[in-house]
Scaffold this motif. Sequence first.
Motif, PDB file in Angstrom:
ATOM      1  N   ALA A  99    -122.023  61.055  24.411  1.00 25.53           N
ATOM      2  CA  ALA A  99    -122.240  59.925  25.318  1.00 25.53           C
ATOM      3  C   ALA A  99    -122.518  58.645  24.540  1.00 25.53           C
ATOM      4  O   ALA A  99    -122.003  57.569  24.878  1.00 25.53           O
ATOM      5  CB  ALA A  99    -123.408  60.233  26.261  1.00 25.53           C
ATOM      6  N   ALA A 100    -123.343  58.754  23.480  1.00 28.84           N
ATOM      7  CA  ALA A 100    -123.623  57.582  22.654  1.00 28.84           C
ATOM      8  C   ALA A 100    -122.366  57.113  21.940  1.00 28.84           C
ATOM      9  O   ALA A 100    -122.147  55.908  21.746  1.00 28.84           O
ATOM     10  CB  ALA A 100    -124.720  57.916  21.640  1.00 28.84           C
ATOM     11  N   ASP A 101    -121.532  58.064  21.521  1.00 29.35           N
ATOM     12  CA  ASP A 101    -120.272  57.726  20.863  1.00 29.35           C
ATOM     13  C   ASP A 101    -119.370  56.952  21.812  1.00 29.35           C
ATOM     14  O   ASP A 101    -118.764  55.936  21.441  1.00 29.35           O
ATOM     15  CB  ASP A 101    -119.597  59.023  20.407  1.00 29.35           C
ATOM     16  N   ALA A 102    -119.285  57.409  23.067  1.00 34.11           N
ATOM     17  CA  ALA A 102    -118.461  56.717  24.062  1.00 34.11           C
ATOM     18  C   ALA A 102    -119.014  55.322  24.354  1.00 34.11           C
ATOM     19  O   ALA A 102    -118.249  54.351  24.515  1.00 34.11           O
ATOM     20  CB  ALA A 102    -118.407  57.542  25.350  1.00 34.11           C
ATOM     21  N   GLU A 103    -120.339  55.204  24.441  1.00 34.28           N
ATOM     22  CA  GLU A 103    -120.962  53.896  24.678  1.00 34.28           C
ATOM     23  C   GLU A 103    -120.642  52.918  23.562  1.00 34.28           C
ATOM     24  O   GLU A 103    -120.305  51.751  23.807  1.00 34.28           O
ATOM     25  CB  GLU A 103    -122.472  54.071  24.802  1.00 34.28           C
ATOM     26  N   LEU A 104    -120.735  53.406  22.307  1.00 29.55           N
ATOM     27  CA  LEU A 104    -120.418  52.543  21.175  1.00 29.55           C
ATOM     28  C   LEU A 104    -118.955  52.141  21.191  1.00 29.55           C
ATOM     29  O   LEU A 104    -118.611  50.975  20.932  1.00 29.55           O
ATOM     30  CB  LEU A 104    -120.758  53.267  19.866  1.00 29.55           C
ATOM     31  N   ALA A 105    -118.076  53.085  21.516  1.00 30.71           N
ATOM     32  CA  ALA A 105    -116.647  52.772  21.581  1.00 30.71           C
ATOM     33  C   ALA A 105    -116.368  51.701  22.627  1.00 30.71           C
ATOM     34  O   ALA A 105    -115.569  50.774  22.394  1.00 30.71           O
ATOM     35  CB  ALA A 105    -115.852  54.048  21.886  1.00 30.71           C
ATOM     36  N   ASP A 106    -117.026  51.816  23.792  1.00 30.26           N
ATOM     37  CA  ASP A 106    -116.839  50.816  24.852  1.00 30.26           C
ATOM     38  C   ASP A 106    -117.329  49.448  24.406  1.00 30.26           C
ATOM     39  O   ASP A 106    -116.687  48.417  24.688  1.00 30.26           O
ATOM     40  CB  ASP A 106    -117.588  51.249  26.110  1.00 30.26           C
ATOM     41  N   ARG A 107    -118.473  49.407  23.709  1.00 35.93           N
ATOM     42  CA  ARG A 107    -119.012  48.131  23.222  1.00 35.93           C
ATOM     43  C   ARG A 107    -118.054  47.481  22.225  1.00 35.93           C
ATOM     44  O   ARG A 107    -117.880  46.262  22.205  1.00 35.93           O
ATOM     45  CB  ARG A 107    -120.379  48.348  22.568  1.00 35.93           C
ATOM     46  N   ILE A 108    -117.462  48.306  21.370  1.00 34.66           N
ATOM     47  CA  ILE A 108    -116.526  47.778  20.375  1.00 34.66           C
ATOM     48  C   ILE A 108    -115.292  47.208  21.066  1.00 34.66           C
ATOM     49  O   ILE A 108    -114.845  46.093  20.756  1.00 34.66           O
ATOM     50  CB  ILE A 108    -116.128  48.881  19.371  1.00 34.66           C
ATOM     51  N   ARG A 109    -114.746  47.965  22.009  1.00 37.99           N
ATOM     52  CA  ARG A 109    -113.534  47.505  22.713  1.00 37.99           C
ATOM     53  C   ARG A 109    -113.800  46.261  23.552  1.00 37.99           C
ATOM     54  O   ARG A 109    -112.901  45.438  23.760  1.00 37.99           O
ATOM     55  CB  ARG A 109    -112.992  48.631  23.584  1.00 37.99           C
ATOM     56  N   ALA A 110    -115.036  46.121  24.025  1.00 37.44           N
ATOM     57  CA  ALA A 110    -115.391  44.954  24.827  1.00 37.44           C
ATOM     58  C   ALA A 110    -115.698  43.726  23.970  1.00 37.44           C
ATOM     59  O   ALA A 110    -115.976  42.650  24.504  1.00 37.44           O
ATOM     60  CB  ALA A 110    -116.595  45.284  25.711  1.00 37.44           C
ATOM     61  N   GLY A 111    -115.664  43.889  22.648  1.00 37.38           N
ATOM     62  CA  GLY A 111    -115.927  42.770  21.753  1.00 37.38           C
ATOM     63  C   GLY A 111    -117.401  42.525  21.492  1.00 37.38           C
ATOM     64  O   GLY A 111    -117.766  41.477  20.948  1.00 37.38           O
ATOM     65  N   GLY A 112    -118.256  43.484  21.868  1.00 39.89           N
ATOM     66  CA  GLY A 112    -119.689  43.309  21.676  1.00 39.89           C
ATOM     67  C   GLY A 112    -120.198  43.715  20.313  1.00 39.89           C
ATOM     68  O   GLY A 112    -121.370  43.521  20.002  1.00 39.89           O
TER      69      GLY A 112
END
Length: 531
Positions: free
Chosen positions: A90-103
């Motif tokens: 879940a943390a891995d997916a959260e980090l991936a989403d943050r990266i893709r969102a430009g955060g």
Amino acid sequence: MKRIAIAGSSGGNLFNLGGKDPERLIGEIKAQCQSAGVDIGLVQFIAASESMDVAKDHTAAVLYGWNEDEQRLAKRYEGTLKDTNEAAAAADAELADRIRAGGIDGLIVMSADPQGSNRQAVQAAAEAGIPVVGTGGTSMAMISSKGANVIATSGTTGTTNRTRAVSFMTSLCKYWGIKYIPVLGSAGDKSAAPAGNPLRRINLKGIMQSSLPGFIAMAIVLAISQIPALKGLSEVFDLMLKALPVVLAVVAAKQISDMDEVSIVAGVIAGVLSVNGGIIGGIIGGIGAGLLVQYLFVKCVQWKFPMTTVNIVAGGLAGLISGLIMYYLIAPFALQLGEFIKYIINQAISFNPIIAGVVAGLLIWPAIIGGVYHAAILPIVLLEMEKTGNSFLGAIDMVGLVMVSAGITLANIIAPRDRGEAAVAAPGFLINMGFGTFVEAAYPFMFSNKVVFAGAIGAAGVGGGLVGLFNVRGTAYVPSFMGPFLSNNVVGFAAAMLVALILAMLVTLVANKAWRTGRKSEQKPEIGASA
């Protein structure tokens, strides 16, 4: 303001060099980030209770995240290593989403698992093209192979929390064009006594590894002293031999007590009084000084001594007490223990140097893959170097690991299975040749092809046999072109290195060609088949 994320685990070799203490590990990165004006946006860090080299599914572990409001680590899950890895998804997916969102603007990875708990984040980082820095030979090689924008990578041998953090931030800030001044002071409160049982901080492997630069410096002096015009440096070499126990004592005291300058002073005093015990004596003296530093420091604080007096008592008396015990009681026995270990090695080599070299070469790859190298082989290398400045197993390391890895990566530059592998192999080849380390660069190619794997072991065996044949003593962790000049047999060492590199390269070229031929035959349509 730039924002980074930190991902990875306490690792195998990293565990012994700071990974087992996530608070201090991440704390050093936080200190450097604050100096650079960079924020930590997210952390996904798995901390096991023991080295990943020996950890099992039932090993206790903790998944750490990041409290962005309070700028500190926060536990997100605690359980077995198997369950913690699953919770990390879940943390891995959260980090991936943050990266893709430009955060997230940059990624720091340490002993990551790009095929497991860090798979999504690594993939997102590769897609976004954000800069990636990190340590962990195996994981960084795999991350590079996935197309990530890796701008700085290294193994962990010889590093510390602070040197890693400074290296990470230097590379990222240079990439972003940000001004950055490293923080070289303590990231914590200097007046506070360290928490935890200091006995648990005793780690012989970590002490030896952190002292490696001193041994390499001694080897360089030895090599330079062989030049006729610089024969006078032989006295410097003799002096450095006597200084090695001091180096080890300082490292041991600092590792155990972690009281900054106070630990260093105690280690120096104990080391000077432990020189008659050799490097084993230095380690024992430093451990004693480190234990006493913490004990005396806490006691003096409890007794409300002035801080200046606390430092004098903790640093001065701790080193003196430990050193005097070594000088009068333990040093002779420590010296004999070191001599006995070296005697056994020399007897094995004297019995049949070629067989000894072949066996050492054949076992060197299984040893490093299985986590035995840093625990057993490297300390023995340093024991050998204590008297002569070079080592039989050190020569095996350079020939059987560094040169074989260079040969495999060179083959994948010349004729890779596909074009993408050449880009992955090039950095590994350059680091192996330029710095004599990062043998893990060959792992992706070895693990994906049994022929290459067998060729690596075979080439290391042949190279080891040549090391025995020419009676070579040398060292790794130096640029490959310097290796022969730091040995006792320049021509013999160069020949063994070259043969190992060429054999590994040829086997890999043949394996790659066979793979490409097989791939083409599979894709070729059968005769008479309709279009």
